[in-house]
Design an enzyme around this catalytic site. Structure first.
Site, short mmCIF file in Angstrom:
data_model
loop_
_atom_site.label_atom_id
_atom_site.label_comp_id
_atom_site.label_asym_id
_atom_site.label_seq_id
_atom_site.Cartn_x
_atom_site.Cartn_y
_atom_site.Cartn_z
N ASN A 208 0.82 -1.00 0.08
CA ASN A 208 -0.06 0.03 -0.53
C ASN A 208 0.82 1.33 -0.18
OD1 ASN A 208 0.42 0.88 2.66
ND2 ASN A 208 -0.54 -1.25 2.63
N ASP A 277 -3.38 -6.57 5.23
CA ASP A 277 -4.72 -7.49 5.79
C ASP A 277 -4.81 -9.03 4.71
OD1 ASP A 277 -6.19 -5.72 7.28
OD2 ASP A 277 -7.08 -4.57 5.71
N PHE A 321 -4.24 3.31 14.79
CA PHE A 321 -4.07 4.57 13.44
C PHE A 321 -5.13 3.42 13.01
CE2 PHE A 321 -1.65 8.10 13.28
CZ PHE A 321 -0.68 7.70 13.88
N1 CTP Z 1 -2.98 -3.37 12.46
C1 CTP Z 1 -2.52 -4.85 12.47
N2 CTP Z 1 -2.36 -5.57 12.18
C2 CTP Z 1 -3.45 -5.51 10.52
C3 CTP Z 1 -4.43 -4.87 10.32
C4 CTP Z 1 -3.75 -4.06 11.47
O1 CTP Z 1 -2.08 -4.24 13.74
N3 CTP Z 1 -3.66 -6.36 10.28
C5 CTP Z 1 -3.68 -2.41 13.15
C6 CTP Z 1 -2.49 -1.01 12.13
O2 CTP Z 1 -1.07 -0.83 12.39
C7 CTP Z 1 -3.59 0.46 12.55
C8 CTP Z 1 -4.95 -0.60 13.33
O3 CTP Z 1 -4.29 -1.78 12.95
O4 CTP Z 1 -2.36 0.65 13.80
C9 CTP Z 1 -6.16 -0.19 11.98
O5 CTP Z 1 -5.72 -0.51 10.95
P1 CTP Z 1 -6.63 -0.49 9.57
O6 CTP Z 1 -6.03 -1.02 8.17
O7 CTP Z 1 -6.85 1.00 9.97
O8 CTP Z 1 -7.32 -1.21 9.91
P2 CTP Z 1 -8.09 -2.58 9.70
O9 CTP Z 1 -8.07 -3.21 11.05
O10 CTP Z 1 -7.11 -3.51 8.78
O11 CTP Z 1 -9.93 -2.85 9.33
P3 CTP Z 1 -9.90 -2.22 8.16
O12 CTP Z 1 -8.82 -2.43 6.80
O13 CTP Z 1 -11.08 -3.12 7.53
O14 CTP Z 1 -10.62 -0.90 7.97
#
Ligand code: CTP
Length: 400
Positions: A208, A277, A321
Site C-alpha cells: 500500500n 490485511d 491508527f
Molecule cells: N493493524 C495491525 N495488523 C493488521 C491490520 C491492522 O496491527 N493486520 C493495525 C494498524 O497498525 C492500525 C490499526 O490496526 O493501527 C488499524 O488498521 P486499519 O488498516 O485502519 O484497520 P483494519 O483493522 O485493517 O480494518 P479495515 O482494513 O477493515 O479498515
C-alpha cells in the site's frame, strides 16, 4: 522546532570545521538564534564571514575585541545560551575544558555557562584512542557534559578509524533532544511504521501507499523526550531515526513476530503501520509467466497484530491508527473497542493534507471514554508530540 532558542555554536580548528556550516543551517532553519564563537585555529580552516552570513549575527572570535565586547561579552554569551555546542571539538579543546582552563573566548564561555554543553569531537583515530583523551571525556561526562560520539570512517589525515565528526543531521538531533523535556524518561516505547509487503513471486508483491513518515516522526519525538524507542518498520525510503532501535521487516508475519518480541518490555505501544490485511496463499519461487497465470489470486488473511496486542496488553498503553475513506469516526470508534485500545488516531486518508506520503496530517483522536478530539491540519512531527502528550496524560490519569 527550535523557535526562540539561543544557541552558542563553538567551532574549533579541525578539518571538519566546514561541517559546522551545515549544522548552523539546520539550526537556523529550525528557528534557533545562533551565535558562533570561533577559535583562532578554526579561522585557519574557514572564514568567519561564512558563519556570519548564515547566522545573521556577528561571529565572536576574540576575547578582547572592544567593539564586539561592547555588544556582547563572553558572560552574556554564556548567560543567554540555552545550549552551548562545540562542533567540531578537537582533543585540545576537550582537554582544556577538562582541565578547567579558560584562556580564550570559547573556553571562557564554556566555563561561565550554566547551560548544557554538547561536544561533538573530531580528531585522528590515535588521538581518539589516547588514554589521556579518554580520561578527559570520562571526567567531562561525570560533570554532565554531553557528547555526540564521532563515527568510523576515512579521516582527513589518511588514517581510517574512529574520529570522524558525526553527521550534522545527527548532531542536530542531539541538540533538539538535549533541549527537550525528558517527560518520557524510563518509558519503553514500541512503534510500528510503514507498509508491509506480501510477495506473490520474486518480482511482484501486494502492498500500500504508506510512507512510514508518521511512525518515524513518533519514534524521533519519543527519543527526544527521553524514551527508549524500538521502531519496527516495513519497507520505507526513510533513514533509520537517530537514537532509535530500528528493526526492518518486510511481511505482516515478520512484523508480528518482531512486535511480539518487544511488546513484553514495552510500556507504550503505538501501531501506525499499514499492515496488509491479506497475503497470497502461495508464493511462487519463480516469476509467474503470463501464459501460466490465472485471473484470480488466492489470498489468506494476515494476523491482526494490534488486535493480538489488545488481548495481552495488561497495563500497557496501546494506541492504533485508523486509515479511513468514509464514516471516519464510526469506523475508528469500532476499531478502538474491538482492538481494546486506549486511543485511536483516525485519519481520513482521502482528505487533502492527510494520510500517506505527505508531511502533514488531519486527524481525530478517539478515547475509550468516548471523548473525541478534533485536531487541525499540522505537521506529522507536531502531531507526534500531541499523540505522546495524550499517552502520557492517560498514563498519569491511570496511575493517579
Ligand atoms: N493493524 C495491525 N495488523 C493488521 C491490520 C491492522 O496491527 N493486520 C493495525 C494498524 O497498525 C492500525 C490499526 O490496526 O493501527 C488499524 O488498521 P486499519 O488498516 O485502519 O484497520 P483494519 O483493522 O485493517 O480494518 P479495515 O482494513 O477493515 O479498515
Amino acid at each position: 522546532m527550535l523557535k526562540g532558542k539561543e544557541i552558542v555554536l563553538g567551532v574549533t580548528g579541525g578539518i571538519a570545521a566546514y561541517k559546522a556550516v551545515e549544522l548552523l543551517r539546520l539550526l537556523t532553519k529550525a528557528g534557533a538564534n545562533v551565535r558562533v564563537v570561533m577559535t583562532a585555529n578554526a579561522m585557519e580552516f574557514i572564514a568567519p564571514l561564512t558563519f556570519q552570513t548564515l547566522s545573521m549575527n556577528p561571529v565572536h572570535t576574540d576575547m578582547f575585541n572592544l567593539i564586539s565586547e561592547r555588544e556582547i561579552s563572553h558572560i552574556s554569551l554564556a548567560d543567554r545560551a540555552d545550549i552551548l555546542v562545540i562542533a567540531p571539538a578537537t582533543a585540545s579543546v576537550i582537554g582544556k575544558i577538562a582541565a578547567g582552563i579558560a584562556d580564550d573566548l570559547l573556553s571562557t564561555t564554556v566555563m561561565a555557562t550554566r547551560a548544557p554543553v554538547l561536544l561533538a569531537p573530531a580528531m585522528n583515530v590515535n588521538m581518539y584512542q589516547n588514554p589521556l583523551y579518554r580520561e578527559n571525556v570520562e571526567k567531562l561526562r561525570r560533570h554532565g557534559f554531553l557528547f555526540v560520539e564521532p563515527v568510523k570512517g576515512m579521516l582527513a589525515c589518511g588514517w581510517e578509524g574512529e574520529g570522524k565528526l558525526q553527521d550534522p543531521v545527527f548532531i542536530f538531533e542531539e541538540i533538539v533532544a538535549a533541549l527537550s523535556v525528558k517527560d518520557l524518561a524510563g518509558e519503553q516505547v514500541l512503534i510500528t511504521a510503514g507498509p508491509t509487503r506480501e510477495e506473490i513471486d520474486p518480482v511482484r508483491f501486494l502492498s500500500n501507499h504508506s510512507s512510514g513518515k508518521m511512525g518515524y516522526a513518533l519514534a524521533m519525538a519519543a527519543f527526544r523526550r527521553g524514551a527508549a524507542v524500538t521502531l519496527i518498520s516495513g519497507p520505507t525510503c526513510l533513514d533509520d531515526p537517530y537514537g532509535v532501535e530500528t528493526v526492518r521487516v518486510v511481511t505482516a508475519e515478520e512484523m508480528r513476530s518482531a512486535v511480539l518480541g518487544y511488546f513484553g518490555k514495552s510500556s507504550i505501544a503505538i501501531m501506525t503501520a499499514a499492515v496488509a490485511d491479506y497475503r497470497p496463499m502461495t508464493r511462487s519461487g519463480e516469476k509467474i509467466k503470463k501464459k501460466d497465470a490465472t485471473n484470480t489470486l488466492q489470498l489468506v488473511k494476515n494476523p491482526d497484530i494490534l488486535a493480538e496486542l489488545g488481548v495481552m496488553k495488561e497495563d500497557r498503553l496501546l494506541a492504533g491508527f485508523a486509515a479511513e475513506t468514509d464514516n471516519l469516526q464510526e469506523n475508528a470508534g469500532e476499531k478502538l473497542r474491538r482492538k481494546n485500545l486506549d486511543m485511536i488516531v483516525a485519519n481520513d486518508v482521502s482528505s487533502e493534507g492527510a494520510g500517506f506520503a505527505v508531511d502533514t496530517n488531519v486527524v481525530k483522536l478517539l478515547f475509550r471514554d468516548g471523548t473525541v478530539e478534533d485536531l487541525p491540519m499540522m505537521l506529522k512531527s507536531e502531531l507526534a508530540d500531541i499523540i505522546l502528550d495524550r499517552m502520557l496524560y492517560l498514563q498519569r490519569r491511570r496511575d493517579a
